[in-house]
Design a protein around this motif. Sequence first.
Motif, PDB file in Angstrom:
ATOM      1  N   ASN A   1       0.815  -1.212   0.000  1.00 54.23           N
ATOM      2  CA  ASN A   1       0.000   0.000   0.000  1.00 54.23           C
ATOM      3  C   ASN A   1       0.851   1.266   0.000  1.00 54.23           C
ATOM      4  N   GLN A   2       2.161   1.110   0.052  1.00 55.41           N
ATOM      5  CA  GLN A   2       3.053   2.265   0.040  1.00 55.41           C
ATOM      6  C   GLN A   2       3.181   2.840  -1.362  1.00 55.41           C
ATOM      7  N   LYS A   3       3.509   4.112  -1.411  1.00 59.95           N
ATOM      8  CA  LYS A   3       3.688   4.829  -2.666  1.00 59.95           C
ATOM      9  C   LYS A   3       5.177   5.138  -2.840  1.00 59.95           C
ATOM     10  N   ILE A   4       5.655   5.027  -4.068  1.00 56.20           N
ATOM     11  CA  ILE A   4       7.050   5.338  -4.378  1.00 56.20           C
ATOM     12  C   ILE A   4       7.165   6.814  -4.722  1.00 56.20           C
ATOM     13  N   ILE A   5       8.124   7.487  -4.114  1.00 60.53           N
ATOM     14  CA  ILE A   5       8.416   8.886  -4.414  1.00 60.53           C
ATOM     15  C   ILE A   5       9.842   8.928  -4.969  1.00 60.53           C
ATOM     16  N   PHE A   6       9.985   9.425  -6.197  1.00 59.08           N
ATOM     17  CA  PHE A   6      11.301   9.517  -6.818  1.00 59.08           C
ATOM     18  C   PHE A   6      12.020  10.762  -6.311  1.00 59.08           C
ATOM     19  N   ALA A   7      13.312  10.631  -6.043  1.00 59.63           N
ATOM     20  CA  ALA A   7      14.114  11.773  -5.600  1.00 59.63           C
ATOM     21  C   ALA A   7      14.155  12.826  -6.709  1.00 59.63           C
ATOM     22  N   ASP A   8      14.140  14.097  -6.312  1.00 65.04           N
ATOM     23  CA  ASP A   8      14.165  15.201  -7.287  1.00 65.04           C
ATOM     24  C   ASP A   8      15.453  15.221  -8.104  1.00 65.04           C
ATOM     25  N   THR A   9      16.492  14.597  -7.577  1.00 72.46           N
ATOM     26  CA  THR A   9      17.803  14.635  -8.230  1.00 72.46           C
ATOM     27  C   THR A   9      18.021  13.480  -9.190  1.00 72.46           C
ATOM     28  N   VAL A  10      16.983  12.667  -9.408  1.00 74.08           N
ATOM     29  CA  VAL A  10      17.109  11.468 -10.239  1.00 74.08           C
ATOM     30  C   VAL A  10      16.513  11.712 -11.618  1.00 74.08           C
ATOM     31  N   PHE A  11      17.309  11.398 -12.630  1.00 74.67           N
ATOM     32  CA  PHE A  11      16.858  11.489 -14.015  1.00 74.67           C
ATOM     33  C   PHE A  11      17.013  10.123 -14.664  1.00 74.67           C
ATOM     34  N   ALA A  12      16.002   9.722 -15.436  1.00 72.27           N
ATOM     35  CA  ALA A  12      16.039   8.412 -16.088  1.00 72.27           C
ATOM     36  C   ALA A  12      15.787   8.585 -17.574  1.00 72.27           C
ATOM     37  N   GLN A  13      16.499   7.797 -18.361  1.00 75.73           N
ATOM     38  CA  GLN A  13      16.353   7.840 -19.815  1.00 75.73           C
ATOM     39  C   GLN A  13      16.433   6.417 -20.343  1.00 75.73           C
ATOM     40  N   GLU A  14      15.486   6.045 -21.193  1.00 73.35           N
ATOM     41  CA  GLU A  14      15.517   4.711 -21.786  1.00 73.35           C
ATOM     42  C   GLU A  14      16.437   4.726 -23.002  1.00 73.35           C
ATOM     43  N   VAL A  15      17.360   3.758 -23.036  1.00 66.77           N
ATOM     44  CA  VAL A  15      18.313   3.628 -24.128  1.00 66.77           C
ATOM     45  C   VAL A  15      18.360   2.160 -24.533  1.00 66.77           C
ATOM     46  N   ASP A  16      17.961   1.868 -25.760  1.00 71.20           N
ATOM     47  CA  ASP A  16      17.994   0.483 -26.260  1.00 71.20           C
ATOM     48  C   ASP A  16      17.305  -0.499 -25.322  1.00 71.20           C
ATOM     49  N   ASP A  17      16.076  -0.209 -24.931  1.00 67.56           N
ATOM     50  CA  ASP A  17      15.252  -1.074 -24.073  1.00 67.56           C
ATOM     51  C   ASP A  17      15.791  -1.235 -22.663  1.00 67.56           C
ATOM     52  N   GLU A  18      16.735  -0.414 -22.273  1.00 65.54           N
ATOM     53  CA  GLU A  18      17.234  -0.427 -20.894  1.00 65.54           C
ATOM     54  C   GLU A  18      17.162   0.982 -20.345  1.00 65.54           C
ATOM     55  N   MET A  19      17.006   1.088 -19.041  1.00 65.62           N
ATOM     56  CA  MET A  19      16.900   2.384 -18.390  1.00 65.62           C
ATOM     57  C   MET A  19      18.253   2.756 -17.797  1.00 65.62           C
ATOM     58  N   VAL A  20      18.684   3.966 -18.096  1.00 63.08           N
ATOM     59  CA  VAL A  20      19.892   4.521 -17.497  1.00 63.08           C
ATOM     60  C   VAL A  20      19.428   5.605 -16.531  1.00 63.08           C
ATOM     61  N   ILE A  21      19.881   5.506 -15.300  1.00 64.45           N
ATOM     62  CA  ILE A  21      19.452   6.426 -14.253  1.00 64.45           C
ATOM     63  C   ILE A  21      20.665   7.202 -13.756  1.00 64.45           C
ATOM     64  N   LEU A  22      20.503   8.492 -13.615  1.00 64.26           N
ATOM     65  CA  LEU A  22      21.560   9.353 -13.088  1.00 64.26           C
ATOM     66  C   LEU A  22      21.043  10.021 -11.835  1.00 64.26           C
ATOM     67  N   ASP A  23      21.811   9.877 -10.769  1.00 57.72           N
ATOM     68  CA  ASP A  23      21.526  10.603  -9.532  1.00 57.72           C
ATOM     69  C   ASP A  23      22.441  11.822  -9.517  1.00 57.72           C
TER      70      ASP A  23
END
Length: 92
Positions: free
Chosen positions: A4-26
């Motif tokens: 029942n918990q909700k996920i909150i993404f950090a404001d400093t996190v950016f995600a980009q999909e590249v070739d069917d995979e996700m690259v995440i930068l903090d």
Amino acid sequence: MDLNQKIIFADTVFAQEVDDEMVILDMESENYFGLDEVGTSIWQAMQEHGTLQDVFDALLEQYDVEPEILEKDLSDFVEKLLESGLVEVKAH
């Protein structure tokens, strides 16, 4: 894990999909993270749905997997995101 918990993404996190995979930068730690196809599906489901229960239900429809295995995999994934400081969980 409380579904029942909700996920909150950090404001400093950016995600980009590249070739069917996700690259995440903090931006805060300047760390990069790469997610495989399944991790990318979980990440995208977390962005689209309100609670972990909604994420769980969406993934259960998407993959042919036993509910107990999916719940453990989702819990492990969220735990790693929490340890890396990429997300927070809040009571819904």
